[in-house]
Design a protein around this motif. Sequence first.
Motif, PDB file in Angstrom:
ATOM      1  N   ILE A 253      -0.801   2.472  -5.699  1.00 35.89           N
ATOM      2  CA  ILE A 253      -1.974   3.575  -5.665  1.00 35.89           C
ATOM      3  C   ILE A 253      -1.508   4.177  -4.324  1.00 35.89           C
ATOM      4  CG2 ILE A 253      -4.341   3.872  -5.471  1.00 35.89           C
ATOM      5  CD1 ILE A 253      -3.502   2.831  -8.042  1.00 35.89           C
ATOM      6  N   ALA A 254      -1.579   5.562  -4.253  1.00 34.23           N
ATOM      7  CA  ALA A 254      -1.172   6.366  -2.971  1.00 34.23           C
ATOM      8  C   ALA A 254      -2.057   7.486  -3.224  1.00 34.23           C
ATOM      9  CB  ALA A 254       0.194   6.601  -2.780  1.00 34.23           C
ATOM     10  N   TRP A 255      -1.905   8.543  -2.305  1.00 32.71           N
ATOM     11  CA  TRP A 255      -2.564   9.940  -2.155  1.00 32.71           C
ATOM     12  C   TRP A 255      -1.647  10.903  -2.481  1.00 32.71           C
ATOM     13  CZ3 TRP A 255      -4.737   7.952   3.059  1.00 32.71           C
ATOM     14  CH2 TRP A 255      -5.565   7.048   2.967  1.00 32.71           C
ATOM     15  N   GLY A 256      -2.291  11.937  -3.295  1.00 31.67           N
ATOM     16  CA  GLY A 256      -1.648  13.162  -3.845  1.00 31.67           C
ATOM     17  C   GLY A 256      -1.567  14.256  -2.462  1.00 31.67           C
ATOM     18  N   VAL A 257      -0.581  14.843  -2.169  1.00 33.09           N
ATOM     19  CA  VAL A 257      -0.710  16.041  -1.362  1.00 33.09           C
ATOM     20  C   VAL A 257       0.472  17.093  -1.959  1.00 33.09           C
ATOM     21  CG1 VAL A 257      -0.296  16.688   1.140  1.00 33.09           C
ATOM     22  CG2 VAL A 257      -1.011  14.468   0.510  1.00 33.09           C
ATOM     23  N   ARG A 258      -0.015  18.199  -1.674  1.00 33.65           N
ATOM     24  CA  ARG A 258       0.700  19.346  -2.236  1.00 33.65           C
ATOM     25  C   ARG A 258       2.107  19.351  -1.417  1.00 33.65           C
ATOM     26  NH1 ARG A 258      -3.853  21.914  -1.786  1.00 33.65           N
ATOM     27  NH2 ARG A 258      -3.562  22.516   0.087  1.00 33.65           N
ATOM     28  N   ALA A 263       2.318  18.714   6.919  1.00 35.73           N
ATOM     29  CA  ALA A 263       1.636  18.262   8.002  1.00 35.73           C
ATOM     30  C   ALA A 263       0.365  17.245   7.708  1.00 35.73           C
ATOM     31  CB  ALA A 263       0.907  19.535   8.703  1.00 35.73           C
ATOM     32  N   LEU A 264      -0.142  17.404   6.501  1.00 39.66           N
ATOM     33  CA  LEU A 264      -1.146  16.475   6.058  1.00 39.66           C
ATOM     34  C   LEU A 264      -0.570  15.291   5.552  1.00 39.66           C
ATOM     35  CD1 LEU A 264      -4.134  15.782   5.276  1.00 39.66           C
ATOM     36  CD2 LEU A 264      -3.851  17.022   3.198  1.00 39.66           C
ATOM     37  N   LEU A 265       0.636  15.540   4.877  1.00 35.84           N
ATOM     38  CA  LEU A 265       1.394  14.318   4.452  1.00 35.84           C
ATOM     39  C   LEU A 265       1.627  13.295   5.742  1.00 35.84           C
ATOM     40  CD1 LEU A 265       2.610  12.813   2.060  1.00 35.84           C
ATOM     41  CD2 LEU A 265       4.788  14.073   2.427  1.00 35.84           C
ATOM     42  N   ALA A 266       2.163  14.044   6.764  1.00 38.81           N
ATOM     43  CA  ALA A 266       2.545  13.216   7.809  1.00 38.81           C
ATOM     44  C   ALA A 266       1.187  12.683   8.490  1.00 38.81           C
ATOM     45  CB  ALA A 266       3.146  14.076   8.797  1.00 38.81           C
ATOM     46  N   SER A 267       0.046  13.171   8.582  1.00 42.05           N
ATOM     47  CA  SER A 267      -0.897  12.563   9.081  1.00 42.05           C
ATOM     48  C   SER A 267      -1.897  11.759   8.408  1.00 42.05           C
ATOM     49  CB  SER A 267      -2.014  13.903   9.357  1.00 42.05           C
ATOM     50  OG  SER A 267      -1.520  14.753  10.051  1.00 42.05           O
ATOM     51  N   ALA A 268      -1.702  11.667   6.891  1.00 42.38           N
ATOM     52  CA  ALA A 268      -2.140  10.703   5.837  1.00 42.38           C
ATOM     53  C   ALA A 268      -1.380   9.663   6.156  1.00 42.38           C
ATOM     54  CB  ALA A 268      -2.175  11.377   4.585  1.00 42.38           C
ATOM     55  N   ASN A 269       0.123   9.673   6.464  1.00 49.95           N
ATOM     56  CA  ASN A 269       0.968   8.357   6.522  1.00 49.95           C
ATOM     57  C   ASN A 269       0.636   7.641   7.899  1.00 49.95           C
ATOM     58  OD1 ASN A 269       2.164   8.463   4.075  1.00 49.95           O
ATOM     59  ND2 ASN A 269       3.716   9.796   4.758  1.00 49.95           N
ATOM     60  N   ALA A 270       0.542   8.608   8.977  1.00 43.78           N
ATOM     61  CA  ALA A 270       0.041   7.876  10.348  1.00 43.78           C
ATOM     62  C   ALA A 270      -1.116   7.340  10.327  1.00 43.78           C
ATOM     63  CB  ALA A 270       0.211   9.195  11.303  1.00 43.78           C
ATOM     64  N   PHE A 271      -2.045   7.742   9.700  1.00 45.46           N
ATOM     65  CA  PHE A 271      -3.595   7.114   9.431  1.00 45.46           C
ATOM     66  C   PHE A 271      -3.472   5.998   8.813  1.00 45.46           C
ATOM     67  CE2 PHE A 271      -7.093   6.666   6.706  1.00 45.46           C
ATOM     68  CZ  PHE A 271      -7.977   6.350   7.407  1.00 45.46           C
ATOM     69  N   LEU A 272      -2.565   5.891   7.900  1.00 46.81           N
ATOM     70  CA  LEU A 272      -2.332   4.572   7.029  1.00 46.81           C
ATOM     71  C   LEU A 272      -1.758   3.312   7.902  1.00 46.81           C
ATOM     72  CD1 LEU A 272      -1.349   5.620   3.430  1.00 46.81           C
ATOM     73  CD2 LEU A 272      -3.295   4.330   3.818  1.00 46.81           C
ATOM     74  N   ASP A 273      -0.641   3.765   8.571  1.00 45.96           N
ATOM     75  CA  ASP A 273       0.209   2.990   9.371  1.00 45.96           C
ATOM     76  C   ASP A 273      -1.111   2.406  10.410  1.00 45.96           C
ATOM     77  OD1 ASP A 273       2.368   3.287   8.295  1.00 45.96           O
ATOM     78  OD2 ASP A 273       3.121   4.792   9.861  1.00 45.96           O
ATOM     79  N   GLU A 274      -1.784   3.486  10.975  1.00 48.21           N
ATOM     80  CA  GLU A 274      -2.686   2.899  11.979  1.00 48.21           C
ATOM     81  C   GLU A 274      -3.896   1.816  11.394  1.00 48.21           C
ATOM     82  OE1 GLU A 274      -6.699   5.021  14.148  1.00 48.21           O
ATOM     83  OE2 GLU A 274      -4.663   6.069  14.225  1.00 48.21           O
ATOM     84  N   ILE A 275      -4.312   2.241  10.343  1.00 50.29           N
ATOM     85  CA  ILE A 275      -5.380   1.331   9.797  1.00 50.29           C
ATOM     86  C   ILE A 275      -4.947  -0.019   9.198  1.00 50.29           C
ATOM     87  CG2 ILE A 275      -6.944   3.184   9.299  1.00 50.29           C
ATOM     88  CD1 ILE A 275      -6.472   2.908   6.328  1.00 50.29           C
ATOM     89  N   LYS A 276      -3.578  -0.301   9.014  1.00 53.45           N
ATOM     90  CA  LYS A 276      -3.107  -1.325   8.449  1.00 53.45           C
ATOM     91  C   LYS A 276      -2.591  -2.136   9.953  1.00 53.45           C
ATOM     92  CE  LYS A 276       0.520  -4.294   7.485  1.00 53.45           C
ATOM     93  NZ  LYS A 276       1.452  -4.938   8.292  1.00 53.45           N
ATOM     94  N   ARG A 277      -2.299  -1.489  10.813  1.00 55.62           N
ATOM     95  CA  ARG A 277      -1.927  -2.244  12.113  1.00 55.62           C
ATOM     96  C   ARG A 277      -3.210  -2.708  12.635  1.00 55.62           C
ATOM     97  NH1 ARG A 277       1.252   1.886  13.326  1.00 55.62           N
ATOM     98  NH2 ARG A 277      -0.294   3.105  14.658  1.00 55.62           N
ATOM     99  N   ASN A 278      -4.450  -2.024  12.694  1.00 50.88           N
ATOM    100  CA  ASN A 278      -5.697  -2.349  13.393  1.00 50.88           C
ATOM    101  C   ASN A 278      -6.663  -3.162  12.259  1.00 50.88           C
ATOM    102  OD1 ASN A 278      -7.103  -0.465  11.560  1.00 50.88           O
ATOM    103  ND2 ASN A 278      -7.284   0.948  13.157  1.00 50.88           N
TER     104      ASN A 278
END
Length: 296
Positions: A253-258, A263-278
């Motif tokens: 399961i993942a999120w769809g982006v145009r 930019a949004l794709l990179a931000s979404a991936n960075a967000f996932l990395d962050e909430i996985k770590r914390n």
Amino acid sequence: LWFDAETSHSELAVSKVGKQVKNKMAEQGMEKWMRGLALILIIAGMVAGCAAGNEKKQVAPDESILRIGVSTNYPPLIFQRDDDIVGVEADLGRELAAHLGKKPVFVQVDWEDQVDRLVAGETDIIMAGMSVTEERMYKINFSKAYFKTGQMVLVGNKPQFQHLDNFPALRAQVVAMTVGVVENTTGEVYVMENLNMARKVVRYPSSKAAVQALIEHKIDMFVYDGVGVLMLEVANRKHGFKKIPLFLTDEYIAWGVRKNDQALLASANAFLDEIKRNGKLKKILSQWIPNISDLD
């Protein structure tokens, strides 16, 4: 069951869902998985939805909002309770919007229209429990996956299903069965590619309609996402429903982006990395899926 968000999409080596047949199940892992999800219906009544915009009509793009495409028929990942949109994806959507400094606006979209509405610019991101597939990847990009699931089978309380726990046995039985699927889902794809020897395959617009058909004995089995199958089994105990303890596929399961919204794709991936770590990703999943710590 929860997925390491630091794993890149390319590392998933996603193949056609119809080729991901599992001939053997990991019994201990499956038992833990089922224990963890058996209480989902209880949890569904425990977590209240937070205030956010909910829209069924088209919403114009605005830098101050994040338009989140949802189809609220997939508990515990995303569903509607009264006027609130709740579930794993809803919580993550609100958190992602806050991370971006935007207001979340949930845009109700029919499941079969999710990709087209995203491509047309009517939503910014799909957060609706969508599986990564090759067909969808032709049209949109996916974020890193955060959750692993798979197709399972829900059946009525019939003697022929009592010891059905492996793929060869399933294929042998299905030739005399009518199989229900929800149209435009990976379950439909799987059945048409791997269980097309069934006596009949019936497509339904929703899991609710398919379950009603199972109750009325119009179908013999229902192939659907594993999370949904576990919920439906618990919700329909009075009808004697049971799941077949077998994952037919591996799905992410993942999120769809145009494709043009890097930019949004990179931000979404960075967000996932962050909430996985914390630990926030695991916390949100645990709120909706009890005993998820047993599944690590």
